[in-house]
Design a protein around this motif. Structure first.
Motif, PDB file in Angstrom:
ATOM      1  N   SER A 413      -7.225  -1.310   0.263  1.00  0.00           N
ATOM      2  CA  SER A 413      -6.129  -0.358   0.419  1.00  0.00           C
ATOM      3  C   SER A 413      -6.528   1.050  -0.021  1.00  0.00           C
ATOM      4  CB  SER A 413      -4.897  -0.828  -0.361  1.00  0.00           C
ATOM      5  OG  SER A 413      -5.269  -1.377  -1.608  1.00  0.00           O
ATOM      6  N   VAL A 414      -6.302   2.010   0.888  1.00  0.00           N
ATOM      7  CA  VAL A 414      -6.598   3.427   0.654  1.00  0.00           C
ATOM      8  C   VAL A 414      -5.400   4.243   1.113  1.00  0.00           C
ATOM      9  CG1 VAL A 414      -8.099   5.372   1.216  1.00  0.00           C
ATOM     10  CG2 VAL A 414      -9.077   3.084   0.944  1.00  0.00           C
ATOM     11  N   LEU A 415      -4.923   5.118   0.233  1.00  0.00           N
ATOM     12  CA  LEU A 415      -3.815   6.013   0.532  1.00  0.00           C
ATOM     13  C   LEU A 415      -4.375   7.418   0.714  1.00  0.00           C
ATOM     14  CD1 LEU A 415      -0.686   6.408   0.689  1.00  0.00           C
ATOM     15  CD2 LEU A 415      -0.751   6.862  -1.769  1.00  0.00           C
ATOM     16  N   MET A 492     -12.445  10.417  -3.879  1.00  0.00           N
ATOM     17  CA  MET A 492     -11.897   9.069  -3.729  1.00  0.00           C
ATOM     18  C   MET A 492     -11.598   8.570  -5.140  1.00  0.00           C
ATOM     19  SD  MET A 492     -11.323   6.757  -1.217  1.00  0.00           S
ATOM     20  CE  MET A 492     -12.504   7.081   0.105  1.00  0.00           C
ATOM     21  N   TRP A 493     -10.304   8.429  -5.474  1.00  0.00           N
ATOM     22  CA  TRP A 493      -9.906   8.209  -6.867  1.00  0.00           C
ATOM     23  C   TRP A 493      -9.151   6.896  -7.021  1.00  0.00           C
ATOM     24  CZ3 TRP A 493     -12.632  11.318  -9.646  1.00  0.00           C
ATOM     25  CH2 TRP A 493     -12.958  12.591  -9.158  1.00  0.00           C
ATOM     26  N   ASN A 494      -9.536   6.136  -8.026  1.00  0.00           N
ATOM     27  CA  ASN A 494      -8.939   4.829  -8.290  1.00  0.00           C
ATOM     28  C   ASN A 494      -7.588   4.977  -8.979  1.00  0.00           C
ATOM     29  OD1 ASN A 494      -9.662   1.966 -10.369  1.00  0.00           O
ATOM     30  ND2 ASN A 494      -9.083   1.928  -8.228  1.00  0.00           N
ATOM     31  N   GLY A 506      -6.242  -7.420  -7.850  1.00  0.00           N
ATOM     32  CA  GLY A 506      -5.676  -6.683  -6.726  1.00  0.00           C
ATOM     33  C   GLY A 506      -4.700  -5.572  -7.009  1.00  0.00           C
ATOM     34  N   GLN A 507      -4.268  -5.381  -8.252  1.00  0.00           N
ATOM     35  CA  GLN A 507      -3.261  -4.349  -8.509  1.00  0.00           C
ATOM     36  C   GLN A 507      -3.943  -2.991  -8.720  1.00  0.00           C
ATOM     37  OE1 GLN A 507      -0.050  -5.509 -11.122  1.00  0.00           O
ATOM     38  NE2 GLN A 507       0.496  -3.390 -11.532  1.00  0.00           N
ATOM     39  N   GLN A 508      -4.477  -2.479  -7.628  1.00  0.00           N
ATOM     40  CA  GLN A 508      -5.137  -1.182  -7.620  1.00  0.00           C
ATOM     41  C   GLN A 508      -5.271  -0.716  -6.173  1.00  0.00           C
ATOM     42  OE1 GLN A 508      -9.487  -1.024  -8.059  1.00  0.00           O
ATOM     43  NE2 GLN A 508      -9.480  -3.230  -8.477  1.00  0.00           N
ATOM     44  N   PHE A 509      -5.597   0.544  -5.991  1.00  0.00           N
ATOM     45  CA  PHE A 509      -5.958   1.065  -4.674  1.00  0.00           C
ATOM     46  C   PHE A 509      -6.715   2.372  -4.894  1.00  0.00           C
ATOM     47  CE2 PHE A 509      -1.869   3.048  -5.573  1.00  0.00           C
ATOM     48  CZ  PHE A 509      -1.999   4.351  -5.109  1.00  0.00           C
ATOM     49  N   TYR A 510      -7.141   2.996  -3.804  1.00  0.00           N
ATOM     50  CA  TYR A 510      -7.843   4.276  -3.900  1.00  0.00           C
ATOM     51  C   TYR A 510      -7.043   5.375  -3.212  1.00  0.00           C
ATOM     52  CZ  TYR A 510     -11.851   2.265  -6.151  1.00  0.00           C
ATOM     53  OH  TYR A 510     -12.662   1.659  -7.078  1.00  0.00           O
ATOM     54  N   LEU A 511      -6.994   6.506  -3.895  1.00  0.00           N
ATOM     55  CA  LEU A 511      -6.318   7.697  -3.375  1.00  0.00           C
ATOM     56  C   LEU A 511      -7.397   8.632  -2.833  1.00  0.00           C
ATOM     57  CD1 LEU A 511      -3.655   9.382  -3.129  1.00  0.00           C
ATOM     58  CD2 LEU A 511      -4.223  10.337  -5.373  1.00  0.00           C
ATOM     59  N   ARG A 512      -7.399   8.830  -1.546  1.00  0.00           N
ATOM     60  CA  ARG A 512      -8.387   9.710  -0.901  1.00  0.00           C
ATOM     61  C   ARG A 512      -7.779  11.098  -0.755  1.00  0.00           C
ATOM     62  NH1 ARG A 512      -9.544  11.087   4.786  1.00  0.00           N
ATOM     63  NH2 ARG A 512     -11.793  11.380   5.115  1.00  0.00           N
ATOM     64  N   VAL A 513      -8.203  12.011  -1.620  1.00  0.00           N
ATOM     65  CA  VAL A 513      -7.742  13.403  -1.556  1.00  0.00           C
ATOM     66  C   VAL A 513      -8.741  14.153  -0.691  1.00  0.00           C
ATOM     67  CG1 VAL A 513      -7.163  15.455  -2.877  1.00  0.00           C
ATOM     68  CG2 VAL A 513      -6.682  13.195  -3.823  1.00  0.00           C
TER      69      VAL A 513
END
Length: 543
Positions: A413-415, A492-494, A506-513
């Motif tokens: 998952s990437v936001l 790319m930030w966790n 699984g309770q994580q994702f990456y924020l792509r700024v």
């Protein structure tokens, strides 16, 4: 075959010079750290365990630095498995390649080394590092990071007589490999066995001179539990939270949620004797407690009497304390201008993101998720896939920005988010546990928290004047926490739960700024020494 220690260090010294020439483009100082990671016997709860040591130490050595220092940290992995270190709270401005999590970095193979090149740009405060792969955090490999203000920047309190690191956290007697195997089989972990203070369940002593004031930098480096910290007969004046000077409120005890860091001032103003330092679990049916000793240098009596009690399951007590922690608007931060000169409350948010946790079984195995997506690692670090434009590894938008109501499912998952956006993020917790969330690469303003379901009307109670800015926030049971974030750090930030078993499952994702302008003003180029793995293997890191 491993090089001898003499040859390795000779190569490291030459390589370090070359790295500095390519990395330090200003007159900011740099500091070298040479770390060897090994297994070794440790006895934190009185039984022998296989611990992860850095230069033979558990916990690992403190990192001392000053605002804007360049830190060149050469890590030799002498374990039998791959290894990575991440830097909790260090923002790695324009440089998520140094973040040390699997979404940004290839692991350091056994018998190999990797040199991190960090700059603590425009930062002060108290943080820590930790091993981010597998379940290594349950074996050690963590230590403190302190970033001091530059000499010309005023600090809003007199220099303390001493400055102590206090790493607290829950701990298992069970070997970390067994804990990992339990999770891999789809089961939950048992309750931790005890509490550690600087790697020990007892026997730690902090010595104070009568009448003098000392700074304690307290970090909860544990695996899941919120902890309460208190000192028998003494008050604590809060002065800093994760790089921000706070309003100097006095507390008799302080809740430190997993992943969080605080600085307090304590004055030796009591009768000359020894006093308990007590740390105990919060919001647990069975309260675990460990103690250390505050020792007056002219002590006339050893520690005695009952261990001072603290709060146990009281949510409102903790919530009210959290709301009382505010930014000191008139104090300077890492720069000479006051911390309150950036008026976050006057900026319109461009987007609202709502993140809701959940727990469920997927394919008969325990998993955890955010907005129904349970994160699974790809075969290639996401940042490398993004840089080399390798398709089929992740999809921007695979992380929805609202709860979907779908059954839990697995995905990488990437936001996606735009560079320089100013966003509102709401952490919604429908579960009956305290959550703790961390965002790599950033501090954020904790503008509100309360019980129940967040709605747009909840904004009426936001603190838009002096909310604390930090990188890890708690979310109470059946409650919400809202934050504002200025997305001024491309990368790319966790985003992760600090409840480590939940993060692992699984309770994580990456924020792509993302910035469409490929400029070193926005993001530094990929390091030439970057390790390459997966589908990035064999590619070039040269400009």
């Amino acid at each position: 075959m491993l090089l001898s220690s003499t040859n390795r260090r000779a190569i490291w010294q030459v390589s370090a010079i070359l790295l500095v020439l390519g990395f330090v483009s200003s007159e900011d100082p740099y500091r070298f750290f040479d770390w060897t990671v090994t297994y070794g016997d440790i006895y934190p709860l009185g039984v022998r365990q296989q611990g992860i040591l850095i230069n033979g130490q558990f916990p690992g050595p403190d990192i001392y630095s000053v605002t804007n220092d360049n830190l060149i940290i050469n890590v030799y992995n002498n374990l039998t498995e791959s290894f990575l270190i991440s830097w909790n709270g260090v923002q790695n401005r324009r440089n998520s390649y140094q973040d040390g999590v699997y979404g940004t970095n290839c692991p350091i193979p056994p018998g190999k080394n990797f040199t991190y090149k960090l700059q603590v740009k425009d930062q002060i405060g108290s943080f820590y590092y930790f091993p981010s792969l597998a379940f290594h955090k349950a074996a050690g490999g963590f230590g403190a990071i302190r970033i001091l203000s530059r000499p010309r920047i005023p600090v809003p309190f007199p220099d303390p007589a001493g400055d102590y690191t206090v790493l607290i956290g829950d701990w298992y007697k069970i070997d970390h490999k067994i804990l990992k195997a339990v999770l891999d089989r789809g089961h939950r972990l048992p309750t931790p066995d005890g509490i550690l203070i600087n790697g020990r369940s007892s026997g730690v002593t902090l010595t104070f001179e009568p009448g003098k004031t000392y700074r304690l930098r307290i970090s909860n480096v544990g695996l899941q539990n919120s902890l309460n910290f208190r000192i028998q007969g003494h008050k604590m004046k809060l002065v800093e939270v994760e790089g921000v000077h706070t309003v100097q409120t006095t507390y008799s005890s302080l809740d430190v949620h997993v992943g969080q860091s605080y600085s307090v001032l304590v004055t030796a103003d009591q009768a000359p004797r020894d006093y308990y330092i007590a740390v105990s679990t919060r919001f647990t049916s069975k309260v675990l407690t460990s103690t250390a000793v505050l020792h007056y240098s002219n002590s006339a009596r050893q520690v005695s009497g009952p261990i001072p009690g603290g709060p146990t399951t009281e949510i409102d007590w903790s919530l009210n304390q959290a709301r009382s922690i505010r930014t000191n608007l008139t104090a300077s931060g890492p720069r000479p201008n006051p911390q309150g000169s950036y008026h976050y409350g006057l900026i319109n948010t461009s987007r609202t993101i709502i993140l809701e946790s959940s727990a469920a079984q997927v394919d008969r195995k325990q998993r955890y998720a955010i907005n129904s997506v349970s994160f699974i690692p790809a075969d290639t670090p996401l940042k490398l896939a993004d840089h080399f434009k390798i398709g089929g590894i992740f999809r921007v938008g695979s992380m929805p920005d609202r709860p979907s109501g779908k059954p839990m499912y697995l995905d990488t998952s990437v936001l996606g988010a735009d560079f320089r956006a100013f966003v509102e993020i709401v952490f919604q917790n429908r579960e009956n546990i305290v959550q703790s969330y961390h965002l790599d690469g950033y501090n954020f303003w904790v503008v509100g928290m309360d019980g129940g379901q967040w709605t747009p009307a909840s904004r009426k109670q936001y603190n838009l004047e002096d909310a604390v800015s930090r990188c890890t926030t708690q979310v109470y049971p059946k409650s919400w926490t809202a934050i504002y974030v200025a997305l001024d750090n491309v990368g790319m930030w966790n985003v992760r739960s600090e409840f480590w078993a939940r993060q692992y499952l699984g309770q994580q994702f990456y924020l792509r700024v993302y910035s469409p302008v490929e400029s070193p003003r926005d993001e530094l180029p990929i390091p030439t020494n970057a390790l390459l793995c997966g589908r990035a293997s064999g590619r070039s890191t040269l400009p």
